[in-house]
Design an enzyme around this catalytic site. Structure first.
Site, PDB file in Angstrom:
ATOM      1  CE1 TYR A  34       4.369   2.817   8.506  1.00 48.56           C
ATOM      2  CE2 TYR A  34       4.127   5.419   9.818  1.00 48.56           C
ATOM      3  CZ  TYR A  34       3.187   3.949   9.352  1.00 48.56           C
ATOM      4  OH  TYR A  34       2.314   4.119   9.800  1.00 48.56           O
ATOM      5  CG  PHE A  61       3.848   8.124   1.360  1.00 51.46           C
ATOM      6  CD1 PHE A  61       3.548   7.967   2.114  1.00 51.46           C
ATOM      7  CD2 PHE A  61       3.339   7.852  -0.310  1.00 51.46           C
ATOM      8  CE1 PHE A  61       3.995   6.319   1.979  1.00 51.46           C
ATOM      9  CE2 PHE A  61       3.482   6.208  -0.172  1.00 51.46           C
ATOM     10  CZ  PHE A  61       3.977   5.669   0.921  1.00 51.46           C
ATOM     11  NE  ARG A  73      -1.437  -5.790   4.620  1.00 48.87           N
ATOM     12  CZ  ARG A  73      -0.756  -4.818   4.312  1.00 48.87           C
ATOM     13  NH1 ARG A  73      -0.243  -4.275   5.898  1.00 48.87           N
ATOM     14  NH2 ARG A  73      -0.587  -4.058   3.199  1.00 48.87           N
ATOM     15  CB  THR A 119      -3.210   1.524   1.955  1.00 45.84           C
ATOM     16  OG1 THR A 119      -2.561   0.126   2.483  1.00 45.84           O
ATOM     17  CG2 THR A 119      -2.911   2.491   2.451  1.00 45.84           C
ATOM     18  NE  ARG A 171      -6.053   1.595   6.201  1.00 44.37           N
ATOM     19  CZ  ARG A 171      -4.458   0.579   6.319  1.00 44.37           C
ATOM     20  NH1 ARG A 171      -5.029  -0.533   4.946  1.00 44.37           N
ATOM     21  NH2 ARG A 171      -4.180   0.493   6.742  1.00 44.37           N
ATOM     22  CG  ASN A 227      -4.055   4.043   6.052  1.00 42.57           C
ATOM     23  OD1 ASN A 227      -3.253   4.845   7.451  1.00 42.57           O
ATOM     24  ND2 ASN A 227      -3.686   3.802   5.625  1.00 42.57           N
ATOM     25  CG  HIS A 246       0.352   0.282  10.688  1.00 47.98           C
ATOM     26  ND1 HIS A 246       1.716   0.169   9.777  1.00 47.98           N
ATOM     27  CD2 HIS A 246       2.083  -1.361  11.376  1.00 47.98           C
ATOM     28  CE1 HIS A 246       2.582  -0.784   9.293  1.00 47.98           C
ATOM     29  NE2 HIS A 246       2.487  -1.680  10.501  1.00 47.98           N
ATOM     30  CD  GLU A 293       5.411  -3.081  10.578  1.00 50.36           C
ATOM     31  OE1 GLU A 293       4.117  -3.592  11.358  1.00 50.36           O
ATOM     32  OE2 GLU A 293       5.990  -3.126   9.752  1.00 50.36           O
TER      33      GLU A 293
HETATM   34  P1  CMP Z   1       0.467   2.107   6.579  1.00 52.09           P
HETATM   35  O1  CMP Z   1      -0.366   0.514   6.490  1.00 52.09           O
HETATM   36  O2  CMP Z   1       0.665   2.475   8.614  1.00 52.09           O
HETATM   37  O3  CMP Z   1       1.411   2.473   5.636  1.00 52.09           O
HETATM   38  C1  CMP Z   1       2.599   3.329   5.444  1.00 52.09           C
HETATM   39  C2  CMP Z   1       1.537   4.238   5.210  1.00 52.09           C
HETATM   40  O4  CMP Z   1       1.884   4.914   4.635  1.00 52.09           O
HETATM   41  C3  CMP Z   1      -0.259   3.726   5.033  1.00 52.09           C
HETATM   42  O5  CMP Z   1      -0.227   3.438   5.975  1.00 52.09           O
HETATM   43  C4  CMP Z   1      -0.551   5.556   4.961  1.00 52.09           C
HETATM   44  O6  CMP Z   1      -0.475   5.722   5.749  1.00 52.09           O
HETATM   45  C5  CMP Z   1       0.724   6.621   3.802  1.00 52.09           C
HETATM   46  N1  CMP Z   1       0.860   5.837   2.619  1.00 52.09           N
HETATM   47  C6  CMP Z   1       0.746   5.026   2.223  1.00 52.09           C
HETATM   48  N2  CMP Z   1       0.337   4.986   0.837  1.00 52.09           N
HETATM   49  C7  CMP Z   1       0.058   6.664   0.510  1.00 52.09           C
HETATM   50  C8  CMP Z   1       0.201   7.396  -0.539  1.00 52.09           C
HETATM   51  N3  CMP Z   1       0.078   7.274  -1.625  1.00 52.09           N
HETATM   52  N4  CMP Z   1      -0.219   9.329  -0.572  1.00 52.09           N
HETATM   53  C9  CMP Z   1       0.184   9.377   1.796  1.00 52.09           C
HETATM   54  N5  CMP Z   1      -0.034   8.598   2.398  1.00 52.09           N
HETATM   55  C10 CMP Z   1       0.135   7.175   2.223  1.00 52.09           C
END
Ligand code: CMP
Length: 138
Positions: free
Chosen positions: A50, A58, A86, A92, A103, A113, A116, A127
């Site tokens: 990440y 976060f 997606r 998200t 989700r 969530n 990914h 990735e």
């Molecule tokens: P993902 O698609 O894995 O990409 C980045 C991740 O960060 C996202 O899913 C969430 O799990 C997390 N994420 C994204 N935005 C937020 C947020 N505003 N607060 C907390 N976690 C976040």
């Protein structure tokens, strides 16, 4: 032309016993599983994965969560795989996810969530290469 994307069943979904149900949704949507492995990852591995989010507020919570228990790493293939996954995942934040999405069905919060999926071709390539060697892609 088939396209490849990268996906993770996240630790919240694995812990809740939803792995098989999520894999079933992915299969039903026509994805071929190119590679798959269940494992735990370290905080450092999560931070590398990440990396693009390293300045986000976060980041620490996210990488702690992703290293909190086993997850399932996957490479998936179909025509238009990146966009189609997606769409199947939903927004998200599960509060904004459409009915019928993974989700909406399985995610508890914006962080925890359930799944990914890569957001573009360059991130998919990064990735896939981060978690899988070429000889594992079958
Ligand atoms: P993902 O698609 O894995 O990409 C980045 C991740 O960060 C996202 O899913 C969430 O799990 C997390 N994420 C994204 N935005 C937020 C947020 N505003 N607060 C907390 N976690 C976040």
């Amino acid at each position: 032309m088939p396209q490849r994307t990268f996906s993770i069943v996240k630790p919240d979904a694995v812990r809740a016993g939803n792995t098989a149900a999520i894999l079933a949704e992915i299969a039903k949507a026509g994805f071929r599983i190119v590679a798959i492995k269940k494992q735990s990852i370290s905080k450092a591995e999560a931070e590398g994965f990440y990396y693009v989010h390293r300045e986000r507020p976060f980041f620490n919570d996210l990488t702690t969560f992703m290293s909190s228990g086993p997850l399932v790493l996957m490479v998936l293939e179909k025509d238009n795989a990146i966009a189609d996954l997606r769409k199947l995942m939903g927004a998200t934040n599960p509060a904004n996810a459409e009915e019928g999405t993974i989700r909406k069905k399985f995610a508890a919060s914006i962080q925890e969530n359930a799944i990914h999926g890569s957001d573009a071709e360059d991130t998919a390539a990064f990735e896939i290469g981060y978690w899988f060697a070429g000889y594992e892609l079958l």
